[in-house]
Structure formats: C-alpha cells, structure tokens
Design a protein around this motif. Structure first.
Motif, PDB file in Angstrom:
ATOM      1  N   LEU A   1       1.090   4.010  -2.917  1.00  9.23           N
ATOM      2  CA  LEU A   1       0.805   5.424  -2.642  1.00  9.23           C
ATOM      3  C   LEU A   1       1.968   6.303  -3.086  1.00  9.23           C
ATOM      4  CD1 LEU A   1      -0.891   5.616   0.884  1.00  9.23           C
ATOM      5  CD2 LEU A   1      -1.755   6.546  -1.265  1.00  9.23           C
TER       6      LEU A   1
ATOM      7  N   LEU B   1      -1.888  11.250   5.198  1.00  9.29           N
ATOM      8  CA  LEU B   1      -0.840  11.160   4.180  1.00  9.29           C
ATOM      9  C   LEU B   1      -1.428  10.831   2.807  1.00  9.29           C
ATOM     10  CD1 LEU B   1       1.830   9.243   6.279  1.00  9.29           C
ATOM     11  CD2 LEU B   1       1.978  11.607   5.502  1.00  9.29           C
ATOM     12  N   ALA B   2      -2.446   9.976   2.789  1.00 15.78           N
ATOM     13  CA  ALA B   2      -2.993   9.542   1.500  1.00 15.78           C
ATOM     14  C   ALA B   2      -3.899  10.610   0.893  1.00 15.78           C
ATOM     15  CB  ALA B   2      -3.772   8.245   1.670  1.00 15.78           C
ATOM     16  N   ALA B   3      -4.789  11.208   1.710  1.00 21.51           N
ATOM     17  CA  ALA B   3      -5.759  12.168   1.156  1.00 21.51           C
ATOM     18  C   ALA B   3      -5.403  13.582   1.611  1.00 21.51           C
ATOM     19  CB  ALA B   3      -7.170  11.791   1.591  1.00 21.51           C
TER      20      ALA B   3
ATOM     21  N   PHE C   1      -3.048   4.924  13.653  1.00 19.16           N
ATOM     22  CA  PHE C   1      -2.523   4.509  12.357  1.00 19.16           C
ATOM     23  C   PHE C   1      -3.451   4.954  11.216  1.00 19.16           C
ATOM     24  CE2 PHE C   1      -2.651   1.280   9.048  1.00 19.16           C
ATOM     25  CZ  PHE C   1      -1.330   1.260   8.648  1.00 19.16           C
TER      26      PHE C   1
ATOM     27  N   MET D   1      -2.426   7.665   8.324  1.00 23.07           N
ATOM     28  CA  MET D   1      -2.353   7.212   6.928  1.00 23.07           C
ATOM     29  C   MET D   1      -3.367   7.941   6.048  1.00 23.07           C
ATOM     30  SD  MET D   1       0.173   5.277   6.666  1.00 23.07           S
ATOM     31  CE  MET D   1      -0.056   4.812   4.957  1.00 23.07           C
TER      32      MET D   1
ATOM     33  N   LEU E   1     -10.173   2.556   2.575  1.00 21.81           N
ATOM     34  CA  LEU E   1      -9.604   1.536   3.456  1.00 21.81           C
ATOM     35  C   LEU E   1      -9.255   2.113   4.833  1.00 21.81           C
ATOM     36  CD1 LEU E   1      -8.475  -1.425   3.612  1.00 21.81           C
ATOM     37  CD2 LEU E   1      -6.273  -0.440   3.006  1.00 21.81           C
ATOM     38  N   PHE E   2      -8.645   3.300   4.849  1.00 23.31           N
ATOM     39  CA  PHE E   2      -8.238   3.883   6.129  1.00 23.31           C
ATOM     40  C   PHE E   2      -9.438   4.385   6.928  1.00 23.31           C
ATOM     41  CE2 PHE E   2      -4.176   4.727   3.650  1.00 23.31           C
ATOM     42  CZ  PHE E   2      -3.628   3.529   4.071  1.00 23.31           C
TER      43      PHE E   2
ATOM     44  N   LEU F   1       0.821  -1.210   0.000  1.00 22.52           N
ATOM     45  CA  LEU F   1       0.000   0.000   0.000  1.00 22.52           C
ATOM     46  C   LEU F   1       0.859   1.266   0.000  1.00 22.52           C
ATOM     47  CD1 LEU F   1      -3.050  -0.376   0.181  1.00 22.52           C
ATOM     48  CD2 LEU F   1      -2.946   0.299   2.560  1.00 22.52           C
TER      49      LEU F   1
ATOM     50  N   LYS G   1       1.690   9.270  -5.777  1.00 22.01           N
ATOM     51  CA  LYS G   1       1.978  10.646  -5.364  1.00 22.01           C
ATOM     52  C   LYS G   1       3.087  11.255  -6.224  1.00 22.01           C
ATOM     53  CE  LYS G   1      -0.639  11.200  -1.609  1.00 22.01           C
ATOM     54  NZ  LYS G   1      -1.460  12.355  -1.310  1.00 22.01           N
TER      55      LYS G   1
ATOM     56  N   CYS H   1      -7.298   3.648  -1.077  1.00 17.80           N
ATOM     57  CA  CYS H   1      -6.598   3.741   0.211  1.00 17.80           C
ATOM     58  C   CYS H   1      -7.415   4.560   1.206  1.00 17.80           C
ATOM     59  CB  CYS H   1      -5.227   4.391   0.032  1.00 17.80           C
ATOM     60  SG  CYS H   1      -4.063   3.322  -0.815  1.00 17.80           S
TER      61      CYS H   1
ATOM     62  N   ILE I   1      -5.670   6.228  -4.704  1.00 15.60           N
ATOM     63  CA  ILE I   1      -5.803   7.070  -3.506  1.00 15.60           C
ATOM     64  C   ILE I   1      -7.212   6.937  -2.935  1.00 15.60           C
ATOM     65  CG2 ILE I   1      -5.852   9.472  -2.698  1.00 15.60           C
ATOM     66  CD1 ILE I   1      -3.428  10.006  -4.320  1.00 15.60           C
TER      67      ILE I   1
END
Lengths: 66, 305
Positions: free
Chosen positions: A34, B114-116, B107, B111, B55-56, A30, A38, B52, B49
């Motif tokens: 990412l 960082l991802a969005a 976590f 995350m 998922l988060f 993952l 990015k 993810c 993205i």
C-alpha cells in the motif's frame, strides 16, 4: 492409549501459531505494498506528522514572475 | 495420565476454528458483491488498492460474523445446522470470539480508511454495527421481519465497494443495494419452509413460525414481484446494458415463476414430495443473485450503454 511425545493439543497450538504468523506476515506485505502504491500515486502526505511533503509541492513562483 | 485426560474434555481451538468464526461462506458473497461494486464504478482504482479494499471489506464482514456467533451461541447450540460451530462445540470461548470480532472490526475500518477513503470506512463501520447490533441483538429474536431489515447488512457491500472507488453514493449503488435487499427475504423464507424444525426449536421468530406457512408463501411471491423492477431498473442506468438487461429479465421471470409455484402449493403437496419446489427455488435464488452480478461484470467488460 499409546504414549506419544506429541499430544493432539500440541498440533492444535502449532496450527494457531503458524496461522497467526502467516496473518502477520501478510499484513506486513500488505502495508508495504500500500505504501509503495500510495507514494507512486503521488500522495503528498507524510505519514508521521500528516503534513504535505515539501519536496513534492509545486515550487512557489517568485514575486517578479507574477 | 490424568493430566492428559483432562485436556481431552475441552479441545483447544485450531487456526481453522478462528477462520470459521468469520463465516467464510458469507464472506465469499461479500467479497464478490463488493468487488463487482468497485469494478463497475466509473472511477479507476489501482488494482492493489482495489484488492486491499475488498479484503478489508471482507474482514469487516468476518468481524460481524464473529460478533454474531458470540451473541447467538445459545441459539446455535439448539439448531442442528449450527451445533458444530466453534463456540457451541466448546472449541472457542465466547469472550475470545467477542474480542476477535471487536478488534477485527476496528482494524478493518481503519485499514479501509487508509487504503481507500474515510467515507467507505465509515460505511463499513455502519454495516458492522447494523449486522451485529441492529440485526443480531435487536431484531433477530424480536420480530419476524428480522431478515427483511437484517438483509440490509448483506446488501451494503456493493455500495461500500462503489464508495471505495467514487467516495460517495449514487443511483447505481442504491439499486445494487435494492437488488440484494429485496432478494434476501424470499431466499431465506424458501430455506425456512424446508428447514422448519430448526428455527422453531431455537424460538427464533421466523415468519413460518409466527404467521404460518401459507402467509410465508404469499410473502415470498410478493417479494419476487417487488424485486423485479429494481433489478431491471439497474440495467437502465450507466452500469447497465443489453447483456445485463437480458439476463435480468430472464432471471426475474424464472424467480417470479418459482414464487408463483411456491404460492400455489399446499403444505400437503410440499410434504408429499419433500419440499422439492421450495428447495429448487432456494437453489434458483442463489443463481439469481450470482448471475446478476456476473452480468454486471460482463456488461462492464463488453461496454455499457
């Protein structure tokens, strides 16, 4: 009660270990994915020191061209 | 043989017990509504993205589920429906569940940031706090309005999904929140009407216990009436369209009709047929929410106003 080399408890422990290994492997995939996305999107931040990446910043115009 | 027998009294957890701590069935609702919120938002998000992010958000929901199971282990041990959960069944230690919940919450928030973006991450952190502390620790055992206010926690995911894409809040995401928020009380009170002994034994102040069953029936009907305008209003915004509007009008008419039937029934009539109407309306409420969000997706694919 038959004597087995492997007790029920070993099966349960193995299921936890394999599960955790799978979770960690997915996490690595993952973060890698990412990172690729990015970078492709042109994010200019360097992760290690949170500074804009010099190589992707637009070049500065020389004084004479302004 | 003694050493083997001592183990048999305290079964060790399997991996799936830890998964059960995250309440996968609640998580499926979180995943679906967060996904729809993200999908219908007017900003394009890279598919990976988006994946993810959902998922988060789901992991954050799972973390609050684990915290809820940690705190509610005493209630779960009393109620028949929840006795088999990992903590009351003795497969997982309460402290292990608490640690898992806290670590996973931190976590998931980091995350998602960082991802969005960090607005969505802060929103997720607030949601976890709201469910674990405001609902589970403060309200659930104190007021019969517990599920009304606690329902907010379940209503945040589409707003977080929307925030992942847009970085903010807008009328559309607020109306998606209102849709789930006002849907939650009639949904759970219909359940409480036919699962009556459980909450009573656990001494959870459900409306059925504190204010009686006729009052609960009135509340269910009232909430179906309050819910309808918000659900239909969503169809008039930028994410709406004829498909959603038609679906919403039909579903709300059915739900109000169900609420009306519940209101008109006496307890004797309900006992006589084994709470058939209450069970049917509970089932309808599940379809109601699911189909509203499916209609939002369909409308988005077809083209909005």
């Amino acid at each position: 009660m038959p004597l087995n080399a492997e007790h029920e408890i070993h099966r349960r422990r193995r299921s936890r270990n394999v599960g955790l290994a799978a979770v960690l492997a997915c996490f690595v995939a993952l973060v890698f994915g990412l990172t690729v996305v990015k970078v492709q999107q042109g994010d200019m931040m360097e992760a290690f020191d949170h500074q804009p990446r010099v190589s992707v910043l637009p070049p500065e115009q020389p004084e004479a061209a302004r | 043989m003694t050493d083997i027998n001592t183990y048999e009294g305290a079964p060790e957890a399997e991996f799936r017990d830890f998964v059960a701590l995250l309440k996968p069935r609640v998580m499926s609702l979180v995943v679906f509504t967060a996904f729809v919120g993200l999908w219908v938002a007017p900003v394009d998000v890279h598919p990976f993205i988006a994946f993810c992010s959902v998922l988060f958000i789901a992991l954050g929901g799972g973390a609050s589920g684990a915290l809820n199971m940690w705190y509610d282990a005493d209630i779960d041990a009393v109620m028949r429906r929840t006795q088999g959960r990992p903590i009351p069944a003795g497969r997982i230690d309460g402290n292990a569940a608490l640690s898992l919940g806290l670590i996973l919450a931190g976590f998931a928030v980091m995350m998602l940031g960082l991802a969005a973006n960090w607005f969505a991450a802060g929103f997720l952190a607030f949601t976890i706090f709201f469910y674990a502390v405001v609902y589970t620790i403060w309200l659930k055992r104190w007021t019969p309005q517990n599920i009304v206010i606690g329902g907010a926690a379940g209503a945040f995911p589409p707003m977080i999904g929307w925030a992942c894409a847009t970085g903010g809040i807008s009328i559309e995401s607020l109306l998606m929140f209102a849709l789930i928020f006002f849907w939650t009380p009639p949904h759970f009170w219909a359940l409480a009407l036919f699962m009556k002994s459980d909450y009573h034994e656990a001494q959870v102040p459900m409306l059925t216990v504190t204010h009686g069953r006729p009052a609960t029936r009135r509340h269910i009907f009232a909430y179906t009436l309050v819910l309808a305008p918000f659900a239909i209003w969503l169809g008039l915004t930028s994410v709406g369209g004829p498909i959603y509007l038609a679906a919403s009008v039909v579903l709300n008419a059915l739900f109000i009709h169900g609420g009306w039937q519940i209101l008109r029934r006496s307890e004797d009539a309900a006992l006589a047929d084994g709470y058939a109407v209450e069970r049917r309306v509970f089932k309808l409420s599940l379809y109601y929410l699911f189909l509203h969000f499916v209609a939002l997706l369909a409308q988005n694919l077809w083209g909005t106003w």
